[in-house]
Scaffold this motif. Structure first.
Motif, PDB file in Angstrom:
ATOM      1  N   UNK A 186       0.832  -1.206   0.000  1.00  0.00           N
ATOM      2  CA  UNK A 186       0.000   0.000   0.000  1.00  0.00           C
ATOM      3  C   UNK A 186       0.868   1.258   0.000  1.00  0.00           C
ATOM      4  N   UNK A 187       1.905   1.259   0.822  1.00  0.00           N
ATOM      5  CA  UNK A 187       2.810   2.412   0.882  1.00  0.00           C
ATOM      6  C   UNK A 187       3.539   2.603  -0.444  1.00  0.00           C
ATOM      7  N   UNK A 188       3.944   1.491  -1.046  1.00  0.00           N
ATOM      8  CA  UNK A 188       4.602   1.547  -2.353  1.00  0.00           C
ATOM      9  C   UNK A 188       3.664   2.163  -3.379  1.00  0.00           C
ATOM     10  N   UNK A 189       2.393   1.753  -3.352  1.00  0.00           N
ATOM     11  CA  UNK A 189       1.418   2.286  -4.292  1.00  0.00           C
ATOM     12  C   UNK A 189       1.235   3.785  -4.136  1.00  0.00           C
ATOM     13  N   UNK A 190       1.213   4.263  -2.878  1.00  0.00           N
ATOM     14  CA  UNK A 190       1.063   5.694  -2.620  1.00  0.00           C
ATOM     15  C   UNK A 190       2.259   6.469  -3.158  1.00  0.00           C
ATOM     16  N   UNK A 191       3.472   5.943  -2.910  1.00  0.00           N
ATOM     17  CA  UNK A 191       4.670   6.637  -3.371  1.00  0.00           C
ATOM     18  C   UNK A 191       4.781   6.626  -4.894  1.00  0.00           C
ATOM     19  N   UNK A 192       4.471   5.489  -5.508  1.00  0.00           N
ATOM     20  CA  UNK A 192       4.534   5.396  -6.964  1.00  0.00           C
ATOM     21  C   UNK A 192       3.533   6.360  -7.601  1.00  0.00           C
ATOM     22  N   UNK A 193       2.327   6.412  -7.027  1.00  0.00           N
ATOM     23  CA  UNK A 193       1.301   7.312  -7.545  1.00  0.00           C
ATOM     24  C   UNK A 193       1.768   8.763  -7.460  1.00  0.00           C
ATOM     25  N   UNK A 194       2.381   9.131  -6.347  1.00  0.00           N
ATOM     26  CA  UNK A 194       2.844  10.497  -6.159  1.00  0.00           C
ATOM     27  C   UNK A 194       3.985  10.850  -7.116  1.00  0.00           C
ATOM     28  N   UNK A 195       4.924   9.933  -7.275  1.00  0.00           N
ATOM     29  CA  UNK A 195       6.052  10.177  -8.176  1.00  0.00           C
ATOM     30  C   UNK A 195       5.589  10.320  -9.627  1.00  0.00           C
ATOM     31  N   UNK A 196       4.669   9.451 -10.024  1.00  0.00           N
ATOM     32  CA  UNK A 196       4.145   9.536 -11.391  1.00  0.00           C
ATOM     33  C   UNK A 196       3.320  10.805 -11.583  1.00  0.00           C
ATOM     34  N   UNK A 197       2.597  11.213 -10.536  1.00  0.00           N
ATOM     35  CA  UNK A 197       1.841  12.463 -10.610  1.00  0.00           C
ATOM     36  C   UNK A 197       2.755  13.653 -10.832  1.00  0.00           C
ATOM     37  N   UNK A 198       3.935  13.624 -10.206  1.00  0.00           N
ATOM     38  CA  UNK A 198       4.891  14.723 -10.379  1.00  0.00           C
ATOM     39  C   UNK A 198       5.307  14.845 -11.838  1.00  0.00           C
ATOM     40  N   UNK A 199       5.541  13.704 -12.483  1.00  0.00           N
ATOM     41  CA  UNK A 199       5.929  13.716 -13.893  1.00  0.00           C
ATOM     42  C   UNK A 199       4.745  14.132 -14.777  1.00  0.00           C
ATOM     43  N   UNK A 200       3.591  13.476 -14.541  1.00  0.00           N
ATOM     44  CA  UNK A 200       2.426  13.676 -15.416  1.00  0.00           C
ATOM     45  C   UNK A 200       1.802  15.052 -15.273  1.00  0.00           C
ATOM     46  N   UNK A 201       1.702  15.541 -14.033  1.00  0.00           N
ATOM     47  CA  UNK A 201       0.946  16.765 -13.792  1.00  0.00           C
ATOM     48  C   UNK A 201       1.790  17.921 -13.268  1.00  0.00           C
ATOM     49  N   UNK A 202       3.065  17.647 -12.982  1.00  0.00           N
ATOM     50  CA  UNK A 202       3.965  18.704 -12.570  1.00  0.00           C
ATOM     51  C   UNK A 202       4.924  19.105 -13.675  1.00  0.00           C
ATOM     52  N   UNK A 203       5.632  18.124 -14.244  1.00  0.00           N
ATOM     53  CA  UNK A 203       6.637  18.387 -15.274  1.00  0.00           C
ATOM     54  C   UNK A 203       6.024  18.474 -16.670  1.00  0.00           C
ATOM     55  N   UNK A 204       5.120  17.566 -16.988  1.00  0.00           N
ATOM     56  CA  UNK A 204       4.541  17.483 -18.327  1.00  0.00           C
ATOM     57  C   UNK A 204       3.918  18.812 -18.793  1.00  0.00           C
TER      58      UNK A 204
END
Length: 212
Positions: free
Chosen positions: A63-81
């Motif tokens: 569950x913790x891994x899923x939260x961190x992966x979601x956050x990291x991908x969000x940074x790329x998709x919705x922060x950097x992109x």
């Protein structure tokens, strides 16, 4: 191999792949395709939590891994992109670059704050989250194309419109506004609205005066 591998993170990874492809399209002067990829990222993020919750036997580490992966991908998709798209359409002025830098910084702060709050919340209760503090970063996936559609009737310079959108959304990321988290009916409504914007942008986005 390092990591946890199950179907609960598949949508998150699809969203990341869409962002990478979209950034390539943006840098190849195809901003319309890039914005459509951004919307696909938003769609994946909308339902990845629903998919994850169907797995009833996940360990706490998973569950913790899923939260961190979601956050990291969000940074790329919705922060950097979105910043890459902005650069690709010609935002290179000092003010424009500052707007993009502020937006990216606000997204990082918002995601970091959310992670801390989510960890604390899950330690205290097993109830579903009812409200978000600050605008979720994923909202850019629908707000940006909606904002850009205004360029169709107004022919307002898309660079100014884009910079203004990132500035306003960045402020909303780190504000203390409370937003009710959408569940079934709210998600359906968001999906319908998103589909309408996707169609309009796909159909008429080519008329926007993209400036290079």
């Amino acid at each position: 191999m390092l990591g946890y591998y199950n179907y609960t993170v598949v949508l998150t990874y699809i969203g990341l792949f869409s962002a990478i492809f979209g950034m390539m399209q943006a840098l190849q002067c195809n901003p319309k395709t890039a914005v459509l990829c951004l919307m696909i990222c938003g769609l994946c993020d909308m339902f990845d939590g629903v998919v994850a919750r169907t797995h009833k036997t996940r360990t706490e580490d998973e569950k913790s891994f899923g939260i961190q992966i979601d956050s990291l991908c969000d940074l790329v998709c919705f922060g950097v992109f979105p910043v890459v798209i902005g650069f690709s359409i010609g935002i290179k002025s000092v003010i424009g670059v500052l707007c993009m830098a502020f937006y990216a910084l606000a997204a990082v702060i918002r995601l970091g704050y959310f992670n801390v709050q989510e960890i604390n919340r899950t330690r205290e209760t097993t109830e579903k989250r009812q409200y978000y503090t600050g605008l979720p970063v994923t909202s850019i996936a629908i707000l940006l194309p909606t904002f850009l559609l205004f360029d169709i009737p107004t022919k307002f310079c898309v660079i100014r419109l884009y910079s203004l959108c990132l500035l306003l959304v960045g402020v909303a990321f780190i504000s203390k506004i409370k937003i009710k988290k959408p569940y079934f009916y709210g998600m359906v409504l968001c999906a319908v609205f998103g589909a309408a914007v996707f169609f309009l942008f796909y159909r008429y986005g080519g008329r926007i005066v993209w400036a290079y």
